[in-house]
Design a protein around this motif. Structure first.
Motif, PDB file in Angstrom:
ATOM      1  N   PRO A 181       0.187   6.777   3.418  1.00 55.85           N
ATOM      2  CA  PRO A 181      -0.992   7.653   3.431  1.00 55.85           C
ATOM      3  C   PRO A 181      -0.588   9.113   3.374  1.00 55.85           C
ATOM      4  N   LEU A 207      -8.298   8.753  -8.992  1.00 55.16           N
ATOM      5  CA  LEU A 207      -9.370   9.344  -8.196  1.00 55.16           C
ATOM      6  C   LEU A 207      -9.087  10.794  -7.850  1.00 55.16           C
ATOM      7  N   CYS A 208      -7.811  11.129  -7.667  1.00 57.21           N
ATOM      8  CA  CYS A 208      -7.431  12.504  -7.312  1.00 57.21           C
ATOM      9  C   CYS A 208      -6.548  13.139  -8.378  1.00 57.21           C
ATOM     10  N   ASP A 245      -1.962  -1.530  -9.800  1.00 58.41           N
ATOM     11  CA  ASP A 245      -2.878  -1.483  -8.651  1.00 58.41           C
ATOM     12  C   ASP A 245      -2.988  -0.077  -8.074  1.00 58.41           C
ATOM     13  N   LEU A 246      -1.951   0.709  -8.251  1.00 63.31           N
ATOM     14  CA  LEU A 246      -1.952   2.073  -7.722  1.00 63.31           C
ATOM     15  C   LEU A 246      -2.619   3.059  -8.670  1.00 63.31           C
ATOM     16  N   GLU A 284       0.843  -1.189   0.000  1.00 64.73           N
ATOM     17  CA  GLU A 284       0.000   0.000   0.000  1.00 64.73           C
ATOM     18  C   GLU A 284       0.881   1.242   0.000  1.00 64.73           C
ATOM     19  N   SER A 315      -5.576   3.215 -10.208  1.00 62.92           N
ATOM     20  CA  SER A 315      -6.944   3.639  -9.912  1.00 62.92           C
ATOM     21  C   SER A 315      -6.991   4.624  -8.753  1.00 62.92           C
ATOM     22  N   LYS A 316      -6.115   4.453  -7.761  1.00 68.11           N
ATOM     23  CA  LYS A 316      -6.088   5.377  -6.627  1.00 68.11           C
ATOM     24  C   LYS A 316      -5.591   6.751  -7.050  1.00 68.11           C
ATOM     25  N   LEU A 317      -4.620   6.777  -7.955  1.00 68.50           N
ATOM     26  CA  LEU A 317      -4.111   8.066  -8.436  1.00 68.50           C
ATOM     27  C   LEU A 317      -5.147   8.774  -9.304  1.00 68.50           C
TER      28      LEU A 317
END
Length: 434
Positions: free
Chosen positions: A209, A245-246, A238-239, A206, A241-243
């Motif tokens: 944060p 989002l913002c 995997d990272l 992960e 989609s998280k990037l």
């Protein structure tokens, strides 16, 4: 005119601009001279890497950053005097890699494209409707961040996180470096200051944060370059989609990367619209759910929609009209479905007393009621204000089915009640069999 008489320069060969190479070059010859001269223009980072080190100033990076942070578009220029072995005939068959090397750095050209008057109000209207705007450009990353703040894509209290991803090399895994754009040192002390970076190794499960915002108005926005986007796509799927989002600013993006970005957003169940005006945007305009070409040139061929006005003021209009067309289509479907079912219930009740509608009654229902309502229903205009509430996107959505079944029950209750009430009246005489 006198300068044109003194210097008559002819272009012998041209290497056109390439989005992947981020540069273009021409080979010229001045009238009266034998040697050929090559001139190059392109992205400062690319041109600087192709120039001889002794011709590039030591403060090249600092000066470049100082201008890009002001929102200026910067183009670098370089030249090279070719050797005598390069003739007009030989230049026609030589590859551009042979010409575009060992250049002499000439300088930087600053261009300022001011925002159009319609840009900020349109983006604000989209934001109020909970539609998220994202910038995808081929310009420098810091230039894109500056323009993003100016037009309001990045709020005043928004924190920009510059994301730099490096591919594997020398046996080391791919890494990502994070840095706040607000913490960048000033141009004068850029070379002296040390950058605080957070490295994310490939084997980490992960990402570390990010600090939580102190107030509700604080938001975080990722700014990613084209090279970093390619590394993340290959080594950090995997990272990604998280990037996204913002992710708000994507700079130095090649045409195929723009298409990959839209596909990645669509895999996250986003409905993606794309505005573009150049040949580099054709693939993304075609891949998006709604592509809008802001010019009538190459982009208009691949785009489903073409705006006659070269600004984004057409975007809210297209969304409102699209929603109105969708809602109208669903209304016509519900109307036709209910019309058939309600008429079926009426005929069923009449069959129970050995009766039926007459030909004139069928004709009156079809012509006077159905056609007039179906025609006038399609004349409804779009709501003048773009709102956050979205219309249903499926015919089998709970909202639409509930409306249909409720109308059927109401109609059935009304017809059965009227039928029973009429049968209880003293003037009612049932039809005799035979």
């Amino acid at each position: 005119m006198e300068l044109m008489k003194l210097y008559q320069i002819g272009i012998l060969m041209q290497f056109p601009f390439s989005s992947s190479l981020q540069r273009m070059t021409v080979v010229t010859r001045t009238l009266g001279e034998k040697k050929l001269v090559a001139y190059m223009k392109g992205a400062p980072e690319t041109v600087g890497s192709l120039c001889r080190k002794e011709t590039v100033p030591d403060n090249f990076s600092a000066v470049l950053e100082s201008y890009t942070r002001r929102g200026l578009r910067v183009i670098a220029l370089a030249c090279r005097q070719l050797e005598n072995k390069y003739t007009w005939h030989k230049v026609q068959h030589v590859s551009r890699d042979v010409i575009e090397c060992g250049m002499d750095f000439l300088g930087l050209v600053m261009l300022q494209n001011k925002l159009k008057a319609e840009t900020v109000p349109v983006l604000e209207e989209l934001r109020r409707a909970c539609i998220r705007p994202v910038m995808v450009t081929g310009d420098n990353l810091l230039t894109a961040v500056s323009v993003g703040r100016e037009c309001g894509i990045i709020p005043a209290k928004g924190k920009v996180i510059l994301t730099e991803a490096l591919p594997p090399r020398d046996g080391q895994p791919a890494t990502i470096h994070w840095q706040s754009a607000d913490e960048l040192p000033a141009a004068e002390v850029l070379e002296k200051a040390s950058k605080e970076e957070i490295k994310l190794l490939l084997e980490e499960a992960e990402p570390p944060p990010l600090p939580r915002p102190k107030t509700a108005e604080t938001s975080y926005h990722f700014a990613i370059g084209g090279k970093s986007f390619a590394v993340i796509l290959d080594h950090f799927p995997d990272l990604l989609s998280k990037l996204l989002l913002c992710g708000t600013v994507y700079a130095r993006m090649a045409p195929d990367q723009k298409t990959q970005l839209i596909e990645a957003l669509q895999r996250m169940d986003y409905y993606v619209g794309m505005c573009g005006d150049g040949a580099n945007d054709c693939g993304a305009l075609k891949r998006a759910h709604a592509g809008i070409s802001l010019s009538e040139l190459e982009a208009s061929v691949a785009s489903p929609f073409t705006s006659k006005i070269p600004n984004i003021s057409c975007v809210p209009d297209l969304i409102r009209e699209g929603r109105a067309a969708l809602v109208t289509s669903f209304c016509v479907f519900k109307f036709m479905a209910l019309y058939s079912i309600i008429q079926y219930l009426s005929v069923l009740l009449l069959y129970s007393i050995l009766s039926n509608l007459g030909d004139v009654q069928y004709l009156f229902i079809d012509v006077a009621i159905i056609l007039s309502l179906a025609f006038t229903m399609s004349l409804n205009r779009a709501w003048p204000k773009l709102v956050p509430q979205q219309p249903p996107t499926s015919l089998v959505s709970p909202q639409l089915l509930l409306s249909v079944f409720t109308q059927i029950l109401l109609s059935l209750g009304f017809q059965v009640g009227s039928f029973l009430l009429a049968q209880g009246q003293p003037w009612y005489h049932p039809k005799e069999e035979g």
